[in-house]
Design a protein around this motif. Structure first.
Motif, PDB file in Angstrom:
ATOM      1  N   VAL A  26       0.823  -1.217   0.000  1.00  9.34           N
ATOM      2  CA  VAL A  26       0.000   0.000   0.000  1.00  9.34           C
ATOM      3  C   VAL A  26       0.851   1.258   0.000  1.00  9.34           C
ATOM      4  N   MET A  27       2.166   1.106  -0.068  1.00 11.39           N
ATOM      5  CA  MET A  27       3.026   2.284  -0.089  1.00 11.39           C
ATOM      6  C   MET A  27       2.844   3.108  -1.352  1.00 11.39           C
ATOM      7  N   GLY A  28       2.345   2.457  -2.421  1.00 12.62           N
ATOM      8  CA  GLY A  28       2.088   3.191  -3.652  1.00 12.62           C
ATOM      9  C   GLY A  28       1.072   4.296  -3.489  1.00 12.62           C
ATOM     10  N   LEU A  29       0.141   4.116  -2.543  1.00 12.99           N
ATOM     11  CA  LEU A  29      -0.863   5.155  -2.301  1.00 12.99           C
ATOM     12  C   LEU A  29      -0.225   6.436  -1.790  1.00 12.99           C
ATOM     13  N   ILE A  30       0.956   6.306  -1.171  1.00 13.77           N
ATOM     14  CA  ILE A  30       1.670   7.490  -0.684  1.00 13.77           C
ATOM     15  C   ILE A  30       2.481   8.124  -1.809  1.00 13.77           C
ATOM     16  N   ILE A  31       2.997   7.278  -2.727  1.00 13.58           N
ATOM     17  CA  ILE A  31       3.878   7.761  -3.785  1.00 13.58           C
ATOM     18  C   ILE A  31       3.098   8.302  -4.978  1.00 13.58           C
ATOM     19  N   ILE A  32       1.961   7.682  -5.309  1.00 15.35           N
ATOM     20  CA  ILE A  32       1.213   8.024  -6.528  1.00 15.35           C
ATOM     21  C   ILE A  32       0.777   9.494  -6.593  1.00 15.35           C
ATOM     22  N   PRO A  33       0.273  10.122  -5.508  1.00 11.79           N
ATOM     23  CA  PRO A  33      -0.240  11.500  -5.657  1.00 11.79           C
ATOM     24  C   PRO A  33       0.727  12.495  -6.261  1.00 11.79           C
ATOM     25  N   MET A  34       2.033  12.285  -6.160  1.00  8.46           N
ATOM     26  CA  MET A  34       2.977  13.255  -6.731  1.00  8.46           C
ATOM     27  C   MET A  34       2.927  13.267  -8.254  1.00  8.46           C
ATOM     28  N   TYR A  35       2.333  12.209  -8.857  1.00  8.82           N
ATOM     29  CA  TYR A  35       2.231  12.161 -10.311  1.00  8.82           C
ATOM     30  C   TYR A  35       1.147  13.098 -10.853  1.00  8.82           C
ATOM     31  N   PHE A  36       0.358  13.691  -9.987  1.00  6.14           N
ATOM     32  CA  PHE A  36      -0.762  14.508 -10.430  1.00  6.14           C
ATOM     33  C   PHE A  36      -0.427  15.998 -10.452  1.00  6.14           C
ATOM     34  N   TRP A  37       0.860  16.336 -10.368  1.00  2.30           N
ATOM     35  CA  TRP A  37       1.259  17.728 -10.529  1.00  2.30           C
ATOM     36  C   TRP A  37       1.039  18.145 -11.975  1.00  2.30           C
ATOM     37  N   PHE A  38       0.844  19.435 -12.174  1.00  3.79           N
ATOM     38  CA  PHE A  38       0.538  19.930 -13.516  1.00  3.79           C
ATOM     39  C   PHE A  38       1.717  19.770 -14.473  1.00  3.79           C
ATOM     40  N   ILE A  39       2.936  19.919 -13.968  1.00  3.79           N
ATOM     41  CA  ILE A  39       4.115  19.784 -14.823  1.00  3.79           C
ATOM     42  C   ILE A  39       4.697  18.404 -14.586  1.00  3.79           C
ATOM     43  N   PRO A  40       4.526  17.485 -15.525  1.00  5.48           N
ATOM     44  CA  PRO A  40       5.011  16.106 -15.301  1.00  5.48           C
ATOM     45  C   PRO A  40       6.530  16.017 -15.404  1.00  5.48           C
ATOM     46  N   SER A  41       7.095  15.113 -14.629  1.00  2.61           N
ATOM     47  CA  SER A  41       8.533  14.866 -14.702  1.00  2.61           C
ATOM     48  C   SER A  41       8.821  13.924 -15.859  1.00  2.61           C
ATOM     49  N   ARG A  42      10.105  13.681 -16.099  1.00  2.96           N
ATOM     50  CA  ARG A  42      10.487  12.770 -17.183  1.00  2.96           C
ATOM     51  C   ARG A  42      10.009  11.358 -16.883  1.00  2.96           C
ATOM     52  N   PHE A  43      10.103  10.973 -15.624  1.00  2.00           N
ATOM     53  CA  PHE A  43       9.640   9.647 -15.243  1.00  2.00           C
ATOM     54  C   PHE A  43       8.135   9.491 -15.485  1.00  2.00           C
ATOM     55  N   THR A  44       7.387  10.560 -15.182  1.00  4.25           N
ATOM     56  CA  THR A  44       5.934  10.524 -15.407  1.00  4.25           C
ATOM     57  C   THR A  44       5.598  10.430 -16.886  1.00  4.25           C
ATOM     58  N   ILE A  45       6.347  11.144 -17.709  1.00  2.98           N
ATOM     59  CA  ILE A  45       6.126  11.095 -19.164  1.00  2.98           C
ATOM     60  C   ILE A  45       6.386   9.688 -19.695  1.00  2.98           C
TER      61      ILE A  45
END
Length: 225
Positions: A26-45
């Motif tokens: 369930v640690m992903g629930l803590i990590i996932i919200p950072m992917y919802f920033w308006f400016i995506p990182s390279r990893f998110t892309i």
């Protein structure tokens, strides 16, 4: 001291008698919200491109009768298994995807829901699947038995395949790691190189097994439509 080779997979990790084995799942629930920033990182892309590629592939496998949004269920399944497989590669973290209680709880509900949907909505189509096209009449009763058994064991094969592949690599890493204190410094350097190579192999296995689990689940669902 490790009394059993499989004790590394023994669910006995706790703090103040509170089990923390499944915290990694369930640690992903803590990590996932950072992917919802308006400016995506390279990893998110990169991750978005992977999701789009999986969406196209799952849509092709489901055929023309797939429902809207059905591919996202299998993408979520792939992401969840991949995350748990990666978590198991870190030291001292409980590998949840190597246990049948975890893998079977993923495979069995999926298979059962596919079967319920198929037999309730496409009964004639499900009966047709029991006898492959071109089967001689004398072999039809045997083919029905074989196809029924192969259909029933599908959730078991899905669960065992994932758990066995995750356990095998971890056991090999544990076996080689336990021999380290008994070696001379020159052999230890060779052991470290071998361990790094095995870790790279386990990294690839983690991706492949999550992909195989999601692909087979998609294929099983396409047969009942």
């Amino acid at each position: 001291m490790m009394t059993n080779l499989f004790s590394t997979f023994d669910p006995s990790t706790n703090i103040f008698n509170l089990s923390i084995n499944w915290v990694s799942s369930v640690m992903g629930l803590i990590i996932i919200p950072m992917y919802f920033w308006f400016i995506p990182s390279r990893f998110t892309i990169i991750w978005i491109k992977i999701i789009n590629m999986l969406h196209k592939e799952f849509k092709t496998l489901l055929g023309t009768f797939n429902h809207k949004g059905s591919t996202f269920m299998f993408i979520s399944l792939f992401s969840f298994i991949l995350f748990n497989n990666f978590m198991g590669l870190f030291p001292y973290i409980y590998t949840s995807s190597s246990h049948m209680s975890m893998t079977l709880s993923l495979a069995l509900p999926l298979w059962f829901s596919f079967m319920m949907f198929g037999w309730m909505n496409h009964t004639q189509h499900m009966f047709a699947h029991l006898v492959p096209q071109g089967t001689p009449p004398i072999l039809m009763p045997f083919m029905v038995c074989i196809e029924t058994i192969s259909n029933i064991i599908r959730p078991g094969t899905l669960a065992i395949r994932l758990a066995a592949n995750m356990i095998a690599g971890h056991l090999l890493l544990t076996l080689l790691g336990n021999t380290g204190p008994l070696m001379n410094p020159l052999t230890v350097n060779l052991l470290i190189i071998v361990q790094l190579m095995l870790l790279s192999l386990e990294f690839a296995v983690s991706i492949i097994q999550s992909y195989v689990f999601a692909i087979l689940s998609t294929l099983y669902s396409s047969e009942v439509i």
